[in-house]
Structure formats: C-alpha cells, structure tokens
Design a protein around this motif. Sequence first.
Motif, PDB file in Angstrom:
ATOM      1  N   ILE A  52       0.885  -1.174  -0.188  1.00 25.99           N
ATOM      2  CA  ILE A  52      -0.160  -0.160   0.048  1.00 25.99           C
ATOM      3  C   ILE A  52       0.832   1.386  -0.032  1.00 25.99           C
ATOM      4  CG2 ILE A  52      -1.979  -1.165   0.977  1.00 25.99           C
ATOM      5  CD1 ILE A  52      -1.030   0.313   3.667  1.00 25.99           C
ATOM      6  N   ILE A  53       2.134   0.957   0.305  1.00 27.89           N
ATOM      7  CA  ILE A  53       2.922   2.263   0.298  1.00 27.89           C
ATOM      8  C   ILE A  53       3.975   2.184  -1.055  1.00 27.89           C
ATOM      9  CG2 ILE A  53       4.871   3.345   1.525  1.00 27.89           C
ATOM     10  CD1 ILE A  53       3.808   2.367   4.138  1.00 27.89           C
ATOM     11  N   CYS A  54       4.540   1.422  -1.223  1.00 26.70           N
ATOM     12  CA  CYS A  54       5.554   1.561  -2.467  1.00 26.70           C
ATOM     13  C   CYS A  54       4.857   0.804  -3.709  1.00 26.70           C
ATOM     14  CB  CYS A  54       6.900   0.917  -2.105  1.00 26.70           C
ATOM     15  SG  CYS A  54       6.876  -0.893  -1.544  1.00 26.70           S
ATOM     16  N   GLY A  55       3.890  -0.139  -3.522  1.00 27.03           N
ATOM     17  CA  GLY A  55       3.350  -0.655  -4.830  1.00 27.03           C
ATOM     18  C   GLY A  55       3.953  -1.807  -5.289  1.00 27.03           C
ATOM     19  N   LYS A  56       4.881  -2.561  -4.579  1.00 30.71           N
ATOM     20  CA  LYS A  56       5.922  -3.704  -4.731  1.00 30.71           C
ATOM     21  C   LYS A  56       4.987  -4.844  -4.540  1.00 30.71           C
ATOM     22  CE  LYS A  56       9.614  -6.286  -2.892  1.00 30.71           C
ATOM     23  NZ  LYS A  56      10.611  -6.267  -1.797  1.00 30.71           N
ATOM     24  N   SER A  57       5.090  -5.891  -5.317  1.00 29.71           N
ATOM     25  CA  SER A  57       4.352  -7.148  -5.317  1.00 29.71           C
ATOM     26  C   SER A  57       4.706  -7.950  -4.076  1.00 29.71           C
ATOM     27  CB  SER A  57       4.301  -7.782  -6.607  1.00 29.71           C
ATOM     28  OG  SER A  57       4.029  -7.132  -7.680  1.00 29.71           O
ATOM     29  N   VAL A  58       3.494  -8.017  -3.499  1.00 27.72           N
ATOM     30  CA  VAL A  58       3.732  -8.904  -1.936  1.00 27.72           C
ATOM     31  C   VAL A  58       2.765  -9.911  -1.884  1.00 27.72           C
ATOM     32  CG1 VAL A  58       5.446  -7.071  -0.994  1.00 27.72           C
ATOM     33  CG2 VAL A  58       2.843  -7.145  -0.667  1.00 27.72           C
ATOM     34  N   ARG A  61       3.448  12.816   2.871  1.00 27.17           N
ATOM     35  CA  ARG A  61       3.355  11.217   3.439  1.00 27.17           C
ATOM     36  C   ARG A  61       2.580  10.697   2.563  1.00 27.17           C
ATOM     37  NH1 ARG A  61       1.087  14.845   6.985  1.00 27.17           N
ATOM     38  NH2 ARG A  61      -0.988  14.252   6.563  1.00 27.17           N
ATOM     39  N   GLN A  62       3.108   9.086   2.245  1.00 22.70           N
ATOM     40  CA  GLN A  62       2.384   8.280   1.329  1.00 22.70           C
ATOM     41  C   GLN A  62       1.671   7.488   2.041  1.00 22.70           C
ATOM     42  OE1 GLN A  62       2.457   8.090  -2.174  1.00 22.70           O
ATOM     43  NE2 GLN A  62       0.731   7.192  -1.820  1.00 22.70           N
ATOM     44  N   THR A  63       0.109   7.653   1.710  1.00 21.59           N
ATOM     45  CA  THR A  63      -0.917   6.842   2.290  1.00 21.59           C
ATOM     46  C   THR A  63      -1.120   5.688   1.572  1.00 21.59           C
ATOM     47  OG1 THR A  63      -2.847   8.050   1.741  1.00 21.59           O
ATOM     48  CG2 THR A  63      -1.779   9.162   3.592  1.00 21.59           C
ATOM     49  N   SER A  64      -1.933   4.879   1.890  1.00 19.78           N
ATOM     50  CA  SER A  64      -2.644   3.774   1.088  1.00 19.78           C
ATOM     51  C   SER A  64      -3.231   4.037  -0.193  1.00 19.78           C
ATOM     52  CB  SER A  64      -3.195   2.661   2.010  1.00 19.78           C
ATOM     53  OG  SER A  64      -4.346   3.276   2.551  1.00 19.78           O
ATOM     54  N   GLY A  65      -3.919   5.479   0.154  1.00 17.19           N
ATOM     55  CA  GLY A  65      -4.562   6.039  -1.184  1.00 17.19           C
ATOM     56  C   GLY A  65      -3.751   7.361  -1.699  1.00 17.19           C
ATOM     57  N   PRO A  66      -4.055   8.509  -1.264  1.00 17.71           N
ATOM     58  CA  PRO A  66      -3.298   9.612  -2.008  1.00 17.71           C
ATOM     59  C   PRO A  66      -1.982   9.944  -1.369  1.00 17.71           C
ATOM     60  CG  PRO A  66      -4.988  10.537  -0.646  1.00 17.71           C
ATOM     61  CD  PRO A  66      -5.041   8.934  -0.299  1.00 17.71           C
ATOM     62  N   THR A  67      -1.193  10.592  -1.943  1.00 12.84           N
ATOM     63  CA  THR A  67       0.018  11.275  -1.452  1.00 12.84           C
ATOM     64  C   THR A  67      -0.445  12.693  -0.871  1.00 12.84           C
ATOM     65  OG1 THR A  67       1.284  10.504  -3.127  1.00 12.84           O
ATOM     66  CG2 THR A  67       2.455  12.177  -1.880  1.00 12.84           C
ATOM     67  N   VAL A  68       0.229  12.863   0.323  1.00 10.79           N
ATOM     68  CA  VAL A  68      -0.408  14.156   0.981  1.00 10.79           C
ATOM     69  C   VAL A  68       0.716  14.828   1.295  1.00 10.79           C
ATOM     70  CG1 VAL A  68      -1.331  15.010   3.292  1.00 10.79           C
ATOM     71  CG2 VAL A  68      -2.045  12.729   2.492  1.00 10.79           C
ATOM     72  N   PHE A  69       0.628  16.095   0.775  1.00  8.99           N
ATOM     73  CA  PHE A  69       1.747  17.194   0.942  1.00  8.99           C
ATOM     74  C   PHE A  69       1.319  18.087   2.122  1.00  8.99           C
ATOM     75  CE2 PHE A  69       2.008  15.604  -3.428  1.00  8.99           C
ATOM     76  CZ  PHE A  69       3.141  15.451  -3.562  1.00  8.99           C
ATOM     77  N   GLU A  70       2.063  18.557   3.001  1.00 12.46           N
ATOM     78  CA  GLU A  70       1.857  19.252   3.936  1.00 12.46           C
ATOM     79  C   GLU A  70       2.491  20.759   3.401  1.00 12.46           C
ATOM     80  OE1 GLU A  70       2.309  19.763   8.912  1.00 12.46           O
ATOM     81  OE2 GLU A  70       3.341  18.300   7.854  1.00 12.46           O
ATOM     82  N   LEU A  71       1.490  21.670   3.049  1.00 11.32           N
ATOM     83  CA  LEU A  71       2.105  22.940   2.681  1.00 11.32           C
ATOM     84  C   LEU A  71       1.998  24.053   3.746  1.00 11.32           C
ATOM     85  CD1 LEU A  71       2.888  24.367  -0.002  1.00 11.32           C
ATOM     86  CD2 LEU A  71       0.426  24.846  -0.338  1.00 11.32           C
ATOM     87  N   GLN A  72       2.883  24.734   3.881  1.00 12.46           N
ATOM     88  CA  GLN A  72       2.891  25.874   4.804  1.00 12.46           C
ATOM     89  C   GLN A  72       3.161  27.146   4.407  1.00 12.46           C
ATOM     90  OE1 GLN A  72       6.229  26.464   7.807  1.00 12.46           O
ATOM     91  NE2 GLN A  72       4.692  25.595   9.108  1.00 12.46           N
ATOM     92  N   ASP A  73       2.187  28.143   4.684  1.00 16.45           N
ATOM     93  CA  ASP A  73       2.669  29.622   4.219  1.00 16.45           C
ATOM     94  C   ASP A  73       2.478  30.406   5.257  1.00 16.45           C
ATOM     95  OD1 ASP A  73       0.009  30.307   4.749  1.00 16.45           O
ATOM     96  OD2 ASP A  73      -0.767  30.883   3.066  1.00 16.45           O
ATOM     97  N   GLU A  74       2.561  31.857   5.140  1.00 16.43           N
ATOM     98  CA  GLU A  74       2.987  32.652   6.476  1.00 16.43           C
ATOM     99  C   GLU A  74       1.811  32.874   7.341  1.00 16.43           C
ATOM    100  OE1 GLU A  74       2.033  35.574   2.999  1.00 16.43           O
ATOM    101  OE2 GLU A  74       2.521  33.772   3.157  1.00 16.43           O
ATOM    102  N   THR A  75       0.589  32.087   7.078  1.00 13.33           N
ATOM    103  CA  THR A  75      -0.633  32.080   7.853  1.00 13.33           C
ATOM    104  C   THR A  75      -0.883  30.653   8.489  1.00 13.33           C
ATOM    105  OG1 THR A  75      -1.984  31.680   5.894  1.00 13.33           O
ATOM    106  CG2 THR A  75      -1.401  33.956   6.374  1.00 13.33           C
ATOM    107  N   GLY A  76      -0.488  29.545   7.909  1.00 14.05           N
ATOM    108  CA  GLY A  76      -0.655  28.384   8.632  1.00 14.05           C
ATOM    109  C   GLY A  76      -0.182  27.220   7.569  1.00 14.05           C
ATOM    110  N   GLU A 111      -3.135   6.478  -7.929  1.00 16.80           N
ATOM    111  CA  GLU A 111      -3.634   5.387  -7.764  1.00 16.80           C
ATOM    112  C   GLU A 111      -2.995   4.969  -6.363  1.00 16.80           C
ATOM    113  OE1 GLU A 111      -2.184   1.611  -9.686  1.00 16.80           O
ATOM    114  OE2 GLU A 111      -1.567   3.269 -11.178  1.00 16.80           O
ATOM    115  N   ALA A 112      -4.174   3.984  -5.655  1.00 14.38           N
ATOM    116  CA  ALA A 112      -3.748   3.764  -4.480  1.00 14.38           C
ATOM    117  C   ALA A 112      -2.219   3.346  -4.115  1.00 14.38           C
ATOM    118  CB  ALA A 112      -4.593   2.354  -4.153  1.00 14.38           C
ATOM    119  N   GLY A 113      -1.655   4.080  -3.129  1.00 10.70           N
ATOM    120  CA  GLY A 113      -0.321   3.850  -2.775  1.00 10.70           C
ATOM    121  C   GLY A 113       1.033   4.464  -3.676  1.00 10.70           C
ATOM    122  N   VAL A 114       0.098   5.057  -4.542  1.00  7.10           N
ATOM    123  CA  VAL A 114       1.314   5.395  -5.701  1.00  7.10           C
ATOM    124  C   VAL A 114       1.709   6.736  -5.389  1.00  7.10           C
ATOM    125  CG1 VAL A 114       1.881   5.827  -8.155  1.00  7.10           C
ATOM    126  CG2 VAL A 114       0.725   3.631  -7.532  1.00  7.10           C
TER     127      VAL A 114
END
Length: 720
Positions: free
Chosen positions: A5-11, A247-262, A271-274
């Motif tokens: 679910i993280i790297c997509g490798k066959s397991v 953060r790479q989740t089992s679904g989307p990639t989550v980018f934590e974005l910061q600007d001067e306000t938050g 696709e899942a885990g990609v």
Amino acid sequence: MGSCIICGKSVEGRICDLHEEDALFEFRGSRADQLSVDRYYRGSVDGFAEFGVFVDIGDSVTGLLHRSELDQRLDSLDWEPGDTVYVQVKNVRDNGNVDLGWSIRQSEREFRGVLVDDPDIGHSVLLENEDDEDDEDDEAADSEADSATESESQGESESSADDDSGSSDSDSTANAGSVSRAGDADRVEGTAAVGGNDGGSNTAVVTESDDETDEGQTAEAVAAAIGDLEGHVGSDVQLEGEVVGIRQTSGPTVFELQDETGTVDCAAFVEAGVRAYPEVEEDDYVRLMGEVRERRGELQVETETLEVLEADEREAVEQRLADALDDEARPDTVDPLAEDTAVAALSDALVEAATHIRKAVLTDRPVIVRHANTADGYLAGSALERATLPLVTDQHRRADAKYHYFDRRPIEGGVYDMDDATKDTTTMLDNRERHEEKLPLFVFVAAGGTRESLDGFDLLNVYGAPTVVVDDIDVDGAVVDTVDAVVSPSAETVSETTATSLAANVAAHVNDDVRDDLQHLPAVSFWENIPEPYAAAASEAGYDESAVSELREAVALEAHYQSYEDKRELITDLVFGDDEEDVGGLAGHIAEQFREKVDEEVATAEANLDYRTVDGVDIAVLDTDAFTHQYEFPPESLLLDELYREVRDESDAVLGISTDTMYVRADGDVDLHELVREVSERVPEGGVATRSVREGTIRYLAGERPAVLDATLDVLADEL
C-alpha cells in the motif's frame, strides 16, 4: 499476490517488509502468540502500575509498556483508562506476556497506512466507518468511477465529444496526463477503498465538465492564504508556500503545505499507494491549485496541479514567508527586569536572541540550551527553560512535547569542545533520520564565548544547525563571526553583570508572561556585591538576602552532583519553588550541606597555602592534588573562588596547581590567553594551552609542572 500500500511492490498481503514499520495495525486475534513482533498496533490504556502501563491490544490480549520505554516520567502521562495509544510489540514471551515499546507516533494520521491484523485471513486495508453523508459521497464516487471506466472501455469509436460540447481531443490528452482528484473514499488519509484481491481501487476520475461553470468556462482558482481557507470550502484556490512534510498513504500522497498564515494537508491521487508528483521534495517552494474540502472537521485541499517554483519565484515566496515568520517571532518590546546599564546597552541583541528562540518554537525546531555546570550556568539555563516551555506546550498538542522540543544540557567549564559537539551532532542526526525532526537551535549560556569552542561550532555549522551565545564575558570575535546571534557585554561592563542577568532578560523577551518568575534570578547569580536594583527585585519577589544566599549555594551544590544531566524537575523545585509550599525549605536544607563542605575544604586549603613573593607581588599557591578531596564537592574551580575571596586581602593572586592543570585567580585585568602565550614562550616544551577562560584554567604537560609554575609566577607578577 497483492501490492504494498506504500510502495506498490508485489507482495503476499498488503504491505512489504521494508514498509511494515510505517503502517499501523488493528489486532483481530485472540492470543498473544498471534501478534507480530516489531509491528505497531493501536491499543487502549487498561491501567497503571508502579512499573508501567498495561495496554489492551485488541479485545483479548494485554501487554505491558514498561516505564523504561517511556520518554517521560510515568506520573507525567496524561493518559486515562480507555484512551487510545499506539505501541510497538517488542517481544511475546513463552508465558504469554507481551512487552511493548513506545511509539513516537501517537496519532493515526502520522502512520502511512492502517491495516487489519487478522490471523485467520491475514491483513488487509482497514476502512474507517463513515457517517451517512460520507457513505452517500462514496456511493456517488463509486458510481462516477464505474461510469468513467465503462466510458473508457468503449474506445474512440463511441466517443461523445463534438465541437459544441466544449470537449476536444486536446482536452482528453490534457486530462490523461494530469493527476486526477480522488473520490471521497480515497481522500481519507491513511486508508483506501479496496476493489478486490487484485488491489484495485475505487478512484473517481473527474472530467473537465466537473470544473466548468454554468457558462461552460473553466473556473479560475482564487489566490488565497492558508489561514483564510475556511471561507473557500468548495472552491478552487491557488496556494504558494513551502512543502514541510510528505506522507504516502495507502490512497493519496499528502503534501503538508505551509505559508505565512498556517499549514494545510493537500492530497494528490494517482492510484492507491502510488506517489504523486515524485519530483516534489520537502523544503521545496511550490504553487498548488486545488479544491478546498472539509473532511472530518479538518480542511484539506484536493490537488489538481502542483508546480515547484524556481529562481526568482522561489526566492520571492521564500522571502515572504521568512519576513512573516520574523515578524511573528519578534517579541514586543518589554522592560528589563531591573535597571542595569550592561543590559540596557544590549537591547537589540536581547531581542535578536529572543527572536531566534521564539522562531524555533513556531517552526517546530527543538531548542537545546547548553550551559556551564555552575550556579550561574544553571540559573541562566533555567530562566530560558521557564520562558520557553509554555510556548512549546502551546505549540504542540502532545503532552510530552516539552521533553521532545526543549532540552537543557550542562557542559564542563563552559567550553563547547569536539566531544560535546560530536555527541550533539550524532543525536540530532539520529533524530532527523528516525523521527524526521528538524535540526535544533543551540543556545549557549555562560558557555561557548571563547575561541576554545570554535571547533565545536564549526561541526554544528557543517550541518546548518543555528546557534546563539549568551555570555557575560566579552565574547571572542571569532565566535561572533561563527554563530548566528550573540548577547555579550562590552569589555568595560563585563565585571558588572552575570550570564544569568543576561539570560533572564532574554527569557523575559521570549515570554513576558513569566517575567515575575524571573525577578529573583539575577540577584542569586552574584556571589558578592549584588547590584541594588537586582537585590530590590529579589526582595519584591519574596527573596531576602538570606534566601538569595541559600538558593545560590543550593544550586551550586546540585550543579556538581547532577553532573552533566539537566534533571529539570529538581532544579525547578529549587529555583522556582513550584512544588514546595515553603520556598526556602529545600534550598535551605541543601545550602547547609554546601556550607559545611566548603568551609571544611577552604580551612584545609588555607592552612596549606604556599605564599610566594615575586617582584613585590604576593601570590598564594595551593597544591590541589595534595590538599583537596579530588572528584568530591566542592570542585577545584569553586574551591579556588571561595579561597580567593578569603585571602585576597593578603594575596594579589591565588594559583591552584595539580598534575597537569592550573587555576588562576586574580583581581587584576589578566588576559588568560596572553598569559598562556607568554608562559608557552618561556617553556616551549611544556605543552601550555588554555583550557577554560571562564574557569581561569590552563593545561600543561605533567613533567614540566615546576617550570610552568615558575614561568606563570613571573608573568603574573609582571601583569599585576
């Protein structure tokens, strides 16, 4: 076979061995031997014991989280029975006992996927229960995905595009090359919809018509600040800022974005885990466009495009964020704790040092205070600790944040040598690698002000760790050029202040709310001739002359016995009386021990002084090997200070000499570096070098001790 679910490798299953430690498991078994060692599990607090915490893993298994595994005191935990916690299974014993380890990740969102650990069926992706509204959204997403898939399978021959519909071949090509927005089920961080054993996912494909207005025109994204996103829910926005986490989740990639306000999470789905946008890395400055959504009470941006900024565009955004952070971190002007000419002359330097500390807290950078293991060093370090800890607690939700984001570490002689720097560097790099922790801000108090610390600073600079020096000596120019900020009196006012006086005023700028707690500290740091303004401030805080003296002596004794550990609780009780109804009770008790031990040692030393007269200058010499209890209290530096105060009416200077170390105490304006240079010229084979200017100590080769002593007497007589 499935895909990780993280790297997509066959397991076999849903996660590979490499990424198993990044996933969180929910245990569905019934026996301890069904647990997997080294996995992280969700548990609930069952109860407390003297030796640790019992944690239920699933419905039928209980393990012990021993207190030695915790990164804080057991009685400081704010857990209650039934609270959800996250632990690692360290060992399953033959008798069924389960040993648990502490997980620094104490939130589900900090893991990169959530899996069921069911011994009967293996493990699969764990789907969170959604409310009715979410279920409806998921059904709609499923329906849309099915429609999109069916449409794609019909091929070009059944394409519904025509010139009047607003779609074209070029539009289709653009959509195929872009990152699709995920359906609601896929937007849940750390989870993914499961289509079947082949690991497929229910991914909603958004066509161009989804983004079109009633007039058939594509809606333009509105430039927005992260702090204002609540007013843009359901709308497309354009954000610019720094990627501070990925953060790479089992679904989307989550980018934590910061600007001067938050800060906001931005989900991008392929696709899942990609991994989406693999070219984007942490610390990149980016321009992102997407739709603002509210998910489980938190805002999230569904990413449509993400562009890394380069050159002038990056510089402009970076500078804007830096300026805003400086403005936020810069303290409001506060009054000094008392009238002090040395402090008044350093107003700008105090503000700069305080800004560095406040900025570190705001940016989740740990603050490490390194101070001399003396009464002055401990008092100064405690002042900064008192001011910074409340800010750390406000910044972080974790109850143990004050142990992760602030530390106070004493060092010997006020010299930051390669031994200290190597230990600090090893620790900070380990924390960065294992916990993705930022490099800390190092604040040196009553330490680091002389050239003997340059090698240590150079090592920190290799890795870019910021440094601040607060010292009551005239800090060496080479040090000023090496560190990021310096608070240091001029050569003319050195004798009129202490490191505690400077650090307490910095602390008042860091956090004005604690200034009343700091009022008495400067007075305590003066061994004699306390300036009247500081004595008055201490009296107003409830510390009369006797209480000030007792506290100073108590801290000096504990500074010795605490060695090189901060032990913040005991020092806090002493300095601030937090857990003592009688503020003077603890200090008075320890001060009695101080006075007994010091008086006995001083009496012995005074009886064994060897008085020398060189060119009319009287110098008292003490053989510290023969007439002191080595490695016991008081240490040689403190003993020589006390001894000099006792005999200076009779002697112009006192020398304490051991096998390879000499302590110099004199009233005259003695430049230790110059003294060492001249002695070294007279005894070139003596290996003479400065050890600690703060302690007035020099080192030499033991075999040259007599020659070094004679040369030192001659040089001292010339200077005095």
